[in-house]
Design a protein around this motif. Structure first.
Motif, PDB file in Angstrom:
ATOM      1  N   GLU A  85      32.688  55.031  33.791  1.00 21.56           N
ATOM      2  CA  GLU A  85      33.049  56.297  33.131  1.00 21.56           C
ATOM      3  C   GLU A  85      31.859  56.864  32.393  1.00 21.56           C
ATOM      4  O   GLU A  85      31.607  58.068  32.416  1.00 21.56           O
ATOM      5  N   TYR A  86      31.151  55.979  31.711  1.00 21.23           N
ATOM      6  CA  TYR A  86      30.022  56.413  30.894  1.00 21.23           C
ATOM      7  C   TYR A  86      28.919  56.998  31.761  1.00 21.23           C
ATOM      8  O   TYR A  86      28.322  58.026  31.428  1.00 21.23           O
ATOM      9  N   ILE A  87      28.648  56.337  32.881  1.00 25.07           N
ATOM     10  CA  ILE A  87      27.612  56.833  33.786  1.00 25.07           C
ATOM     11  C   ILE A  87      27.986  58.220  34.285  1.00 25.07           C
ATOM     12  O   ILE A  87      27.156  59.139  34.324  1.00 25.07           O
ATOM     13  N   LYS A  88      29.216  58.374  34.652  1.00 26.28           N
ATOM     14  CA  LYS A  88      29.694  59.675  35.147  1.00 26.28           C
ATOM     15  C   LYS A  88      29.548  60.721  34.050  1.00 26.28           C
ATOM     16  O   LYS A  88      29.031  61.819  34.276  1.00 26.28           O
ATOM     17  N   ALA A  89      30.010  60.359  32.852  1.00 27.83           N
ATOM     18  CA  ALA A  89      29.953  61.313  31.737  1.00 27.83           C
ATOM     19  C   ALA A  89      28.509  61.697  31.445  1.00 27.83           C
ATOM     20  O   ALA A  89      28.185  62.865  31.224  1.00 27.83           O
TER      21      ALA A  89
ATOM     22  N   GLY B  66      26.391  65.358  31.563  1.00 24.94           N
ATOM     23  CA  GLY B  66      25.915  65.855  30.280  1.00 24.94           C
ATOM     24  C   GLY B  66      26.890  65.683  29.135  1.00 24.94           C
ATOM     25  O   GLY B  66      26.689  66.211  28.048  1.00 24.94           O
ATOM     26  N   ARG B  67      27.968  64.963  29.381  1.00 17.76           N
ATOM     27  CA  ARG B  67      28.914  64.763  28.279  1.00 17.76           C
ATOM     28  C   ARG B  67      28.710  63.360  27.735  1.00 17.76           C
ATOM     29  O   ARG B  67      29.258  62.407  28.245  1.00 17.76           O
ATOM     30  N   VAL B  68      27.869  63.268  26.724  1.00 17.86           N
ATOM     31  CA  VAL B  68      27.624  61.941  26.159  1.00 17.86           C
ATOM     32  C   VAL B  68      28.081  61.926  24.722  1.00 17.86           C
ATOM     33  O   VAL B  68      27.703  62.785  23.943  1.00 17.86           O
ATOM     34  N   ARG B  69      28.870  60.940  24.391  1.00 15.65           N
ATOM     35  CA  ARG B  69      29.307  60.871  22.999  1.00 15.65           C
ATOM     36  C   ARG B  69      28.486  59.832  22.249  1.00 15.65           C
ATOM     37  O   ARG B  69      27.927  58.923  22.843  1.00 15.65           O
ATOM     38  N   GLU B  70      28.414  59.991  20.979  1.00 16.88           N
ATOM     39  CA  GLU B  70      27.672  59.068  20.129  1.00 16.88           C
ATOM     40  C   GLU B  70      28.396  57.728  20.112  1.00 16.88           C
ATOM     41  O   GLU B  70      29.588  57.672  19.825  1.00 16.88           O
ATOM     42  N   LEU B  71      27.665  56.681  20.426  1.00 18.10           N
ATOM     43  CA  LEU B  71      28.308  55.373  20.442  1.00 18.10           C
ATOM     44  C   LEU B  71      27.882  54.556  19.236  1.00 18.10           C
ATOM     45  O   LEU B  71      26.750  54.670  18.787  1.00 18.10           O
ATOM     46  N   PRO B  72      28.772  53.743  18.714  1.00 12.54           N
ATOM     47  CA  PRO B  72      28.392  52.921  17.552  1.00 12.54           C
ATOM     48  C   PRO B  72      27.351  51.897  17.975  1.00 12.54           C
ATOM     49  O   PRO B  72      27.408  51.369  19.080  1.00 12.54           O
ATOM     50  N   ALA B  73      26.392  51.643  17.110  1.00  7.01           N
ATOM     51  CA  ALA B  73      25.402  50.609  17.417  1.00  7.01           C
ATOM     52  C   ALA B  73      26.074  49.256  17.323  1.00  7.01           C
ATOM     53  O   ALA B  73      26.872  49.023  16.429  1.00  7.01           O
ATOM     54  N   PRO B  74      25.784  48.372  18.276  1.00  4.51           N
ATOM     55  CA  PRO B  74      26.394  47.043  18.190  1.00  4.51           C
ATOM     56  C   PRO B  74      25.927  46.318  16.939  1.00  4.51           C
ATOM     57  O   PRO B  74      24.770  46.444  16.551  1.00  4.51           O
ATOM     58  N   HIS B  75      26.827  45.629  16.297  1.00  2.89           N
ATOM     59  CA  HIS B  75      26.457  44.949  15.079  1.00  2.89           C
ATOM     60  C   HIS B  75      26.596  43.447  15.278  1.00  2.89           C
ATOM     61  O   HIS B  75      27.505  42.988  15.943  1.00  2.89           O
TER      62      HIS B  75
END
Lengths: 333, 262
Positions: free
Chosen positions: B219-223, B227-236
C-alpha cells in the motif's frame, strides 16, 4: 541502518540488526548476526590479463560514471516499469514496534517446526551490559526444550522467527510464512489415496531404511566437493609455479574465519573479558582511484547488495557468484 | 500449475523411482532493484584496471584464487572442468533421526512429484509411507544445474520433500564460539522465568501467524508512487526492563494470569 539503542557501540561492531528481545515485561537489548559464514566456498579475484587484481565498481549507465555504495538505493518496481525508492527506515516506520523489538509471543515444542519452513540462521547476542536476563532466557529455553516464536521487521520485511537456547546462547532461526510455501495441491501432485500401495513393499522399504540408518550425522559429511577440488588444484599449481600471479600482500582477503573472530569479539565485550587478538583490517583503496565498491570488504558489500535485492541462496554464494547474481537481477530490461 | 524444474531418479540401492522436482517456495514480492539515487537508473557493474581506470572486457578477465602463499589464476574453461558431471540420480546415502540436523542446515525445499507410471507411483507412495513410519530423514546427494548438492529427504503426508542442505563450512556452529559465563540469576528469578515460559507455552498454530507488514508495504509503495505520502512515526527503541529482573518477571506473570482469566 536502524539506530542502536547503545550509542557507545564500537565502530567495528556491525550487527545486521539491533534492538530488543522481550518476553512478558522483560526486555533485553540484543544484536543480530548471521550464522552463515559469508567466506565459505571458493572465492575468486577478477584479474586483468597481466594478472593485476581488478576493481569491481558499480556505475550508472545514464551518467556514465562509477557510483559509490552510498549512492545506491533500493527501488521497488511498479507495473508501468517505473520505480519508487523506499528506504528501510520508511518500511520500519510502517511497523514501529516490530522493527525494534522481537516480542516472544509463545513458546512451542520444536518438534512442531517443519524443516520446510527454515530460512536463515542467526545469532542473537546481548548488547553490552545487560546479560543476566539474556543468560537466564537461554538457560530456561534449553532446560524446558521449548523455542520462542516471534515476528519482527528486519531490513524492511517482516520475519517469522524461532528463538532457540543452546549452550548459553540465543539463536534466531527465521522461518517462512505459510503464504510463502506452496501446497502439494497447488503444484498438482497426485492424491495418494488414488494409488494402490502394496503393504509388503512398504515393510521391505522400512527394513532397508533401518539397515541403512546411522546414529548421528557428522556435519563434515556435508562437503562442498567442488570447492575442495579447486583448492587442491590451486595448491598443485602453486607448487609447480603454474599460473602464479603476483599480488601485493595487503590486497589479500581477510582470513577465512573473521566471522568467528567477530562473533567471539562481540561475546567478549559482553562478558567484559580482554579482547582476542584482532586480525588487521584490509586497507582502503588508494587515493585518486574511482570511488568503487572495490576489493576491500567487497564480499560483505556484495552480500548487502544481494540482501537488498533479496537474492535467493545468497548465503551459500561465493563472492563471484554474488556479483553475478546481482548482475543478473539488474540486467532484466 | 508450476512446471517441474528438474526430472530425476530417486535411487535407493536397486530401487529407482522417477521423480520431478518442484520448488516448494512461493517467491515473496514486491520485487526491487538497485538504483542510482540521483536518477533512479538501474545500476550496472564492471571491472576496471586500478592503474588505468579502464573497464576490462569480460572475456579478458582471469579468475584468481588467493592462497596464503600466492595467487593462482584459472581460466573459465578450467573452472568449467570442476563442474560435476551431469546426472539425474538422487542417491540415498543413509538415514538419520530428524534431530541430527539443526535448523541452520536447511536451505531450499523442493517437492518431489511422481511420474504418471502406476508402478512408479506405487513405489513413490510406499517410500513416503516407509520414511514416515520410521520417522527418519534420508540423506541424499544429487547434481542439478552444474552444482552438486546434499539434501534431506522427508515425508509430508504421502508426499516426498527434498530440502537442500548447507555445506559444513557455511554454518557457524555454537560449538565454535566461546561458551559464555553470564551473571547468574537467583533461584527465585529462575523459578519465575520457568513459570512465565510455561504460561506462554502453547501450540504453534502457524496458520495464524501471517505477514501483516507486507500488505502495508505494498500500500505504501503504491501511495508513494502516487504522491500520497503520509508522515510516519519514527520507530522507537524499547528501553531495557525497568527495575530489577525479578520485578519484571513477577509483573509479567501477573499480567499473563490476567490474560488467561479474561
Amino acid at each position: 541502518m536502524p539506530e542502536s539503542p547503545d550509542n557507545t557501540k564500537s565502530p567495528e561492531r556491525n550487527p545486521l540488526w539491533s534492538g530488543t528481545l522481550s518476553f512478558g515485561l522483560v526486555t533485553i537489548p540484543v544484536e543480530l548476526y548471521p550464522a552463515i559464514r559469508s567466506s565459505a566456498g571458493v572465492s575468486f579475484r577478477m584479474l586483468a590479463p597481466d594478472g593485476t587484481p581488478l576493481q569491481r565498481e558499480y556505475y550508472c549507465p545514464q551518467h556514465e560514471r562509477s557510483i559509490s555504495r552510498d549512492e545506491i538505493v533500493r527501488g521497488y518496481e511498479l507495473d508501468d516499469g517505473g520505480f519508487v525508492i523506499v528506504e528501510d527506515e520508511e518500511l520500519d516506520a510502517l511497523a514501529p514496534d516490530a522493527s525494534r523489538d522481537i516480542e516472544l509471543e509463545r513458546f512451542v515444542d520444536p518438534r512442531e517446526l517443519s524443516p520446510l519452513w527454515f530460512e536463515r540462521p542467526y545469532f542473537l547476542l546481548p548488547n553490552t551490559g545487560v546479560t543476566k536476563p539474556y543468560g537466564l532466557l537461554a538457560q530456561v529455553l534449553e532446560e524446558t526444550g521449548r523455542v520462542g516464536i516471534a515476528r519482527f521487521v528486519l531490513r524492511g520485511r517482516q520475519q517469522l522467527v524461532a528463538i532457540i537456547g543452546e549452550a548459553g546462547l540465543l539463536l534466531a532461526q527465521t522461518m517462512r510464512f505459510v503464504e510463502q510455501l506452496r501446497s502439494a495441491e497447488a503444484i498438482g501432485l497426485v492424491d495418494a489415496a488414488s494409488v494402490e500401495v502394496d503393504p509388503a513393499q512398504v515393510e521391505a522399504l522400512r527394513a532397508r531404511i533401518r539397515e541403512h540408518s546411522s546414529a548421528s550425522l557428522d556435519p563434515e559429511e556435508l562437503v562442498d566437493e567442488r570447492a575442495a577440488r579447486i583448492l587442491a588444484r590451486a595448491q598443485e599449481k602453486l607448487a609447480a609455479g603454474e599460473d602464479v600471479v603476483e599480488t601485493e600482500a595487503k590486497e589479500r582477503h581477510e582470513a577465512a574465519d573473521s566471522q568467528i573472530i567477530d562473533l567471539a569479539d562481540v561475546l567478549a565485550r559482553s562478558l567484559a573479558r580482554p579482547e582476542p587478538q584482532r586480525r588487521p583490517r584490509p586497507t582502503q583503496p588508494p587515493p585518486g582511484a574511482p570511488p568503487s565498491i572495490g576489493s576491500d570488504a567487497s564480499k560483505q558489500e556484495l552480500y548487502e547488495l544481494a540482501q537488498e535485492l533479496d537474492i535467493e541462496g545468497r548465503g551459500r554464494m561465493s563472492k563471484t557468484e554474488l556479483a553475478e547474481a546481482i548482475e543478473r537481477a539488474q540486467s532484466r530490461i | 500449475m508450476p512446471s517441474s524444474i528438474f526430472n530425476a531418479v530417486l535411487e535407493f540401492g536397486e530401487l529407482e523411482i522417477p521423480v520431478k522436482l518442484y520448488s516448494a517456495v512461493e517467491p515473496r514480492g514486491p520485487s526491487f532493484r538497485l538504483l542510482h539515487e540521483d536518477d533512479a537508473t538501474p545500476v550496472r557493474q564492471r571491472f576496471v584496471h586500478p592503474k588505468t581506470g579502464e573497464a576490462v572486457n569480460h572475456d579478458a578477465i582471469r579468475r584468481g584464487l588467493e592462497l596464503p602463499r600466492g595467487t593462482v589464476a584459472f581460466t573459465d574453461e578450467e573452472l568449467a572442468g570442476f563442474e560435476p558431471a551431469p546426472s539425474r540420480t538422487i542417491e540415498l546415502l543413509e538415514f538419520v533421526e530428524p534431530s541430527a540436523l539443526g535448523p541452520a542446515w536447511y536451505d531450499r525445499p523442493y517437492f518431489l512429484g511422481p511420474t504418471p507410471d502406476p508402478e512408479a507411483r506405487r513405489a513413490y507412495v510406499a517410500m513416503a509411507r516407509a520414511l514416515a513410519a520410521e520417522g527418519k530423514l534420508g540423506l541424499v546427494r544429487w547434481t542439478m544445474r552444474k552444482h552438486s548438492y546434499r539434501g534431506a529427504l522427508t515425508a509430508r503426508g504421502d508426499h516426498l520433500i527434498l530440502i537442500s542442505l548447507r555445506a559444513a563450512d557455511e554454518v557457524v556452529r555454537v560449538a565454535e564460539l566461546p561458551r559464555p559465563q553470564w551473571a547468574a540469576a537467583s533461584r527465585q528469578e529462575h523459578e519465575m522465568a520457568r513459570q512465565l515460559v510455561g504460561m506462554l507455552a502453547g501450540g504453534l498454530e502457524l496458520e495464524q501467524l501471517r505477514d501483516q507488514h507486507r500488505e502495508r508495504v505494498l500500500e505504501y509503495i503504491k501511495a508513494k508512487s502516487e504522491g500520497r505520502v503520509r508522515e510516519l512515526p519514527a520507530p522507537h527503541a524499547k528501553r531495557a526492563s525497568a527495575g530489577e529482573l525479578s520485578e519484571a518477571l513477577a509483573a509479567s506473570i501477573a499480567r499473563a494470569k490476567e490474560k488467561k482469566v479474561a
